[in-house]
Design a protein around this motif. Sequence first.
Motif, PDB file in Angstrom:
ATOM      1  N   VAL B 300       0.847  -1.195   0.000  1.00 18.41           N
ATOM      2  CA  VAL B 300       0.000   0.000   0.000  1.00 18.41           C
ATOM      3  C   VAL B 300       0.885   1.248   0.000  1.00 18.41           C
ATOM      4  O   VAL B 300       0.640   2.213  -0.735  1.00 18.41           O
ATOM      5  CB  VAL B 300      -0.951  -0.014   1.208  1.00 18.41           C
ATOM      6  N   GLY B 301       1.964   1.185   0.802  1.00 17.70           N
ATOM      7  CA  GLY B 301       2.938   2.296   0.796  1.00 17.70           C
ATOM      8  C   GLY B 301       3.506   2.502  -0.595  1.00 17.70           C
ATOM      9  O   GLY B 301       3.625   3.639  -1.075  1.00 17.70           O
ATOM     10  N   GLY B 302       3.842   1.399  -1.258  1.00 15.52           N
ATOM     11  CA  GLY B 302       4.373   1.473  -2.623  1.00 15.52           C
ATOM     12  C   GLY B 302       3.385   2.129  -3.570  1.00 15.52           C
ATOM     13  O   GLY B 302       3.753   2.949  -4.421  1.00 15.52           O
ATOM     14  N   ALA B 303       2.092   1.782  -3.396  1.00 17.20           N
ATOM     15  CA  ALA B 303       1.065   2.371  -4.247  1.00 17.20           C
ATOM     16  C   ALA B 303       1.030   3.896  -4.059  1.00 17.20           C
ATOM     17  O   ALA B 303       0.881   4.657  -5.025  1.00 17.20           O
ATOM     18  CB  ALA B 303      -0.295   1.761  -3.917  1.00 17.20           C
ATOM     19  N   TYR B 304       1.195   4.338  -2.813  1.00 16.14           N
ATOM     20  CA  TYR B 304       1.217   5.778  -2.557  1.00 16.14           C
ATOM     21  C   TYR B 304       2.401   6.449  -3.233  1.00 16.14           C
ATOM     22  O   TYR B 304       2.291   7.524  -3.818  1.00 16.14           O
ATOM     23  CB  TYR B 304       1.255   6.053  -1.046  1.00 16.14           C
ATOM     24  N   VAL B 305       3.563   5.803  -3.137  1.00 18.67           N
ATOM     25  CA  VAL B 305       4.771   6.377  -3.751  1.00 18.67           C
ATOM     26  C   VAL B 305       4.558   6.529  -5.255  1.00 18.67           C
ATOM     27  O   VAL B 305       4.807   7.600  -5.833  1.00 18.67           O
ATOM     28  CB  VAL B 305       6.000   5.481  -3.476  1.00 18.67           C
ATOM     29  N   ILE B 306       4.061   5.463  -5.878  1.00 21.19           N
ATOM     30  CA  ILE B 306       3.860   5.524  -7.333  1.00 21.19           C
ATOM     31  C   ILE B 306       2.799   6.572  -7.674  1.00 21.19           C
ATOM     32  O   ILE B 306       2.952   7.347  -8.626  1.00 21.19           O
ATOM     33  CB  ILE B 306       3.444   4.136  -7.880  1.00 21.19           C
ATOM     34  N   GLY B 307       1.722   6.618  -6.849  1.00 24.88           N
ATOM     35  CA  GLY B 307       0.658   7.584  -7.087  1.00 24.88           C
ATOM     36  C   GLY B 307       1.130   9.023  -6.957  1.00 24.88           C
ATOM     37  O   GLY B 307       0.610   9.932  -7.607  1.00 24.88           O
ATOM     38  N   ALA B 308       2.128   9.232  -6.098  1.00 24.22           N
ATOM     39  CA  ALA B 308       2.617  10.587  -5.861  1.00 24.22           C
ATOM     40  C   ALA B 308       3.366  11.128  -7.078  1.00 24.22           C
ATOM     41  O   ALA B 308       3.496  12.336  -7.260  1.00 24.22           O
ATOM     42  CB  ALA B 308       3.527  10.607  -4.636  1.00 24.22           C
ATOM     43  N   PHE B 309       3.899  10.212  -7.905  1.00 18.63           N
ATOM     44  CA  PHE B 309       4.559  10.673  -9.129  1.00 18.63           C
ATOM     45  C   PHE B 309       3.544  10.643 -10.254  1.00 18.63           C
ATOM     46  O   PHE B 309       2.511  10.000 -10.164  1.00 18.63           O
ATOM     47  CB  PHE B 309       5.755   9.778  -9.456  1.00 18.63           C
ATOM     48  N   ASP B 310       3.858  11.318 -11.306  1.00 17.19           N
ATOM     49  CA  ASP B 310       2.895  11.436 -12.392  1.00 17.19           C
ATOM     50  C   ASP B 310       3.052  10.257 -13.355  1.00 17.19           C
ATOM     51  O   ASP B 310       3.607  10.396 -14.441  1.00 17.19           O
ATOM     52  CB  ASP B 310       3.119  12.769 -13.108  1.00 17.19           C
ATOM     53  N   ILE B 311       2.564   9.079 -12.903  1.00 20.91           N
ATOM     54  CA  ILE B 311       2.743   7.867 -13.702  1.00 20.91           C
ATOM     55  C   ILE B 311       2.021   7.951 -15.039  1.00 20.91           C
ATOM     56  O   ILE B 311       2.476   7.371 -16.029  1.00 20.91           O
ATOM     57  CB  ILE B 311       2.265   6.614 -12.898  1.00 20.91           C
ATOM     58  N   GLU B 312       0.931   8.753 -15.095  1.00 23.60           N
ATOM     59  CA  GLU B 312       0.150   8.792 -16.338  1.00 23.60           C
ATOM     60  C   GLU B 312       0.915   9.454 -17.474  1.00 23.60           C
ATOM     61  O   GLU B 312       0.714   9.099 -18.644  1.00 23.60           O
ATOM     62  CB  GLU B 312      -1.184   9.504 -16.109  1.00 23.60           C
ATOM     63  N   SER B 313       1.791  10.412 -17.138  1.00 21.91           N
ATOM     64  CA  SER B 313       2.530  11.039 -18.239  1.00 21.91           C
ATOM     65  C   SER B 313       3.799  10.259 -18.593  1.00 21.91           C
ATOM     66  O   SER B 313       4.395  10.473 -19.644  1.00 21.91           O
ATOM     67  CB  SER B 313       2.871  12.494 -17.900  1.00 21.91           C
ATOM     68  N   ASN B 314       4.240   9.362 -17.709  1.00 19.81           N
ATOM     69  CA  ASN B 314       5.374   8.492 -18.055  1.00 19.81           C
ATOM     70  C   ASN B 314       5.035   7.029 -17.763  1.00 19.81           C
ATOM     71  O   ASN B 314       5.695   6.380 -16.951  1.00 19.81           O
ATOM     72  CB  ASN B 314       6.619   8.861 -17.238  1.00 19.81           C
ATOM     73  N   PRO B 315       4.002   6.500 -18.410  1.00 17.03           N
ATOM     74  CA  PRO B 315       3.553   5.155 -18.030  1.00 17.03           C
ATOM     75  C   PRO B 315       4.602   4.072 -18.287  1.00 17.03           C
ATOM     76  O   PRO B 315       4.555   3.014 -17.670  1.00 17.03           O
ATOM     77  CB  PRO B 315       2.309   4.922 -18.894  1.00 17.03           C
TER      78      PRO B 315
END
Lengths: 453, 453
Positions: B300-315
């Motif tokens: 869950v912590g990992g999900a937060y870390v990934i969510g905090a970055f803009d994964i949609e613009s660099n999928p």
Amino acid sequence: MLELTKDFLDALRLQIEAGRDEELANKVGELHPKDVADIFDALRREEILYLYRLLGPDFKSEVIAELEEDVREGLLSSLSSKEIAEDVIEGLDSDDAADALADLPEAKVEEAMRMVDDVESASEVLELLSYDEGTAGAMMAVELVKVEEDWTVARAIREIRAQASDVENIYTIYMVDDQGRLNGRLSLKSLLLNASSARSKLKDLKDENDLVTVEPHENEEVVVKLMERYDLVALPVIDNDGVLIGRITIDDAVDVLIEDAERDYQLASGISEGVEGKDSIWALTRARLPWLLIGLGGGVGGAYVIGAFDIESNPELALFIPLIAAMGGNVGVQSSAIVVQSLASANVNMGNVVSRLLKELRVGLVNGLICSAIIFSTSLLLNFGWMLSTTVSASLLCVIVFAALFGAFVPLMLEKRNIDPALATGPFITTANDIMGLIIYFSIGSLVATLMT
Amino acid sequence: MLELTKDFLDALRLQIEAGRDEELANKVGELHPKDVADIFDALRREEILYLYRLLGPDFKSEVIAELEEDVREGLLSSLSSKEIAEDVIEGLDSDDAADALADLPEAKVEEAMRMVDDVESASEVLELLSYDEGTAGAMMAVELVKVEEDWTVARAIREIRAQASDVENIYTIYMVDDQGRLNGRLSLKSLLLNASSARSKLKDLKDENDLVTVEPHENEEVVVKLMERYDLVALPVIDNDGVLIGRITIDDAVDVLIEDAERDYQLASGISEGVEGKDSIWALTRARLPWLLIGLGGGVGGAYVIGAFDIESNPELALFIPLIAAMGGNVGVQSSAIVVQSLASANVNMGNVVSRLLKELRVGLVNGLICSAIIFSTSLLLNFGWMLSTTVSASLLCVIVFAALFGAFVPLMLEKRNIDPALATGPFITTANDIMGLIIYFSIGSLVATLMT
């Protein structure tokens, strides 16, 4: 137990440099040989050789018996053939001598053998050198005390007096027939308690119960298991014809036990050779690299799996990639570890593979349902949305069940094929579960996305 | 060694059901007590009790000494107080009796104690029950053979005859002064070889060298280390005043050694209690759940870390998430395992923390550079593009170095605070490295994306 402080070592080094031989000999001579071995472990090669040559002749041999393999190899390669003949081949018990010589170049061993006065100990050591490493033959010593059952107590005591000078710890006196075949034991205790009735026959004191033996080609792990199981301090080794040829003592079995435990621990931690913290950077790197390379390969495989799905249209699936990968790896390691331990300690038939896997399936289901329920509610609470929460919780259940089964299956299969199941604990299980977990996750993700839109 | 086949057990069960007592008694009576203990392990409680009551009185005690803890507890709770008094308190060595009673309800122990005819063995067992589990006192037996140095050989043999009936394996005869203080040893060998000179004093046969002792409050791991280090088969236990109060034998030390190794292996594999493959589904689930829950939290912590970055613009960054997470975890587990093993086996001062960490830094750098170079070229070859290849290889280097340092740091810190460093090997290191790895990866990813656009 000697505390090897830096101050102690510095003082010792100064004394070596200043050549204070007498002080050094006194200081070191009163220590336990094992403590001296530890000191050697911390010194440079020239210092070791200098200090070694100050020791008394018997003490030299005792220290050699205690040295770490690498230190011993270094020291022995600096010694003359004469010294090896006296301090090793004649001075050590046959098993320790064979261990020490096993790492030396053959030419050097032959040269030393020619310098040995006592032809018998030379041939005994040569005999032991012929057994493969890791077998009972390589663990045993030929020094032991044996008597014949039709001797009298008085004769036995005379013979034991003669034989005992070679044998540090008697533990058990073995009884053999006139062909040398083992047929019983005589405890020192009963001999002592009957010492006054000098003319009674040993036959009457013989103990034939529970005579556990081993043959020389047997694996050392079998030796350890037998000694542990039956609480033995010495285990007799017999050849094909039942002739007593040696015995294995508990101290050597304990060493094997510790080495095996360390090796299994390292395998489970992804370290591939027997390394220690004090080893060189390169040795430590090399021991770790294999698993890392497998991990790299798995990571590239994972990238392909993710790339094969349309991550750009569902980028939020990326969020739980670490969770899925980590849980698959964790569960696989857990279930493989339980199976590896059961296999290692099993003295009973552990049931067939199918029932074992069914049990894993049930444990996996219970763990999977609990984790899945937790992640579903957590994920909803944290506003990750219905689609993602459903995907991750359903995938997690599948991944946990699959990983539990796979983790149990691999070591069971290895064991069936006579491959060490401990090999399965580390890299292979984790990497395979990572990739399988991703495939499950993205398949379910695509399915849920299709159903929900 | 008995092969416990299903057929053997089925036949035995039928005989129990049919009440063929004599056949059963003969069949089981000729086995080694350890083998009978294994049979009990595979039977139901009523069957165990039935079979047990067919055994001879001494054999009963020998079997109890060999039983697994859970089977023994089950059997003892079905026995009468009288049976416990005879078969356990009087029939077993004091250490085995104390072990067996330790798990019984206090009222039952007291009742059995009142039924004991031999008051001395009752008080000895009670004495041993007062030591904390895991200490030398709880491991020792009070049965031993001791002599005084001003006795003659003849008197010693007389006294040993009297004492030895209680002591199964003598191993070593201890020499004490008139206050009972340990001051030397007498080997059975030298006593035997001097048995004919009945009037010589024991003092002349005394061996005072290398007398290793332990106090009763000492930890069992210290006991094991001493016995292994000095190749002892028996270790005397002395109190504050140097009075000899018991001895620990190598078979018990070997048991502790094996238990510790299994526990460390399980900790490294993320299993939190001492479980075995044959345990219940619920016990197996419970033992595994803690690490899985930590893993869930980490996920869950990992999900937060990934969510905090803009994964949609660099999928495309998602592709190497599994690689980064897996490598961080692997390296951390490896370096913590090496440190944990060094700490466990260290008989020498292992150098200060800083030099240890510097070494990890260098190993991490070498491994990191190798892996980083491999992934950079592989990733370019596989057409993952410059941006992604640069990001993943730079991150991998940082992650490997960080994980190596962190993996070594945590157990070193735990050891400094007297917490078992083996606790650090499993969940904590892996989860922390996963999250840290993701932070490093996405930070570098954002940076590279910004620089390249």
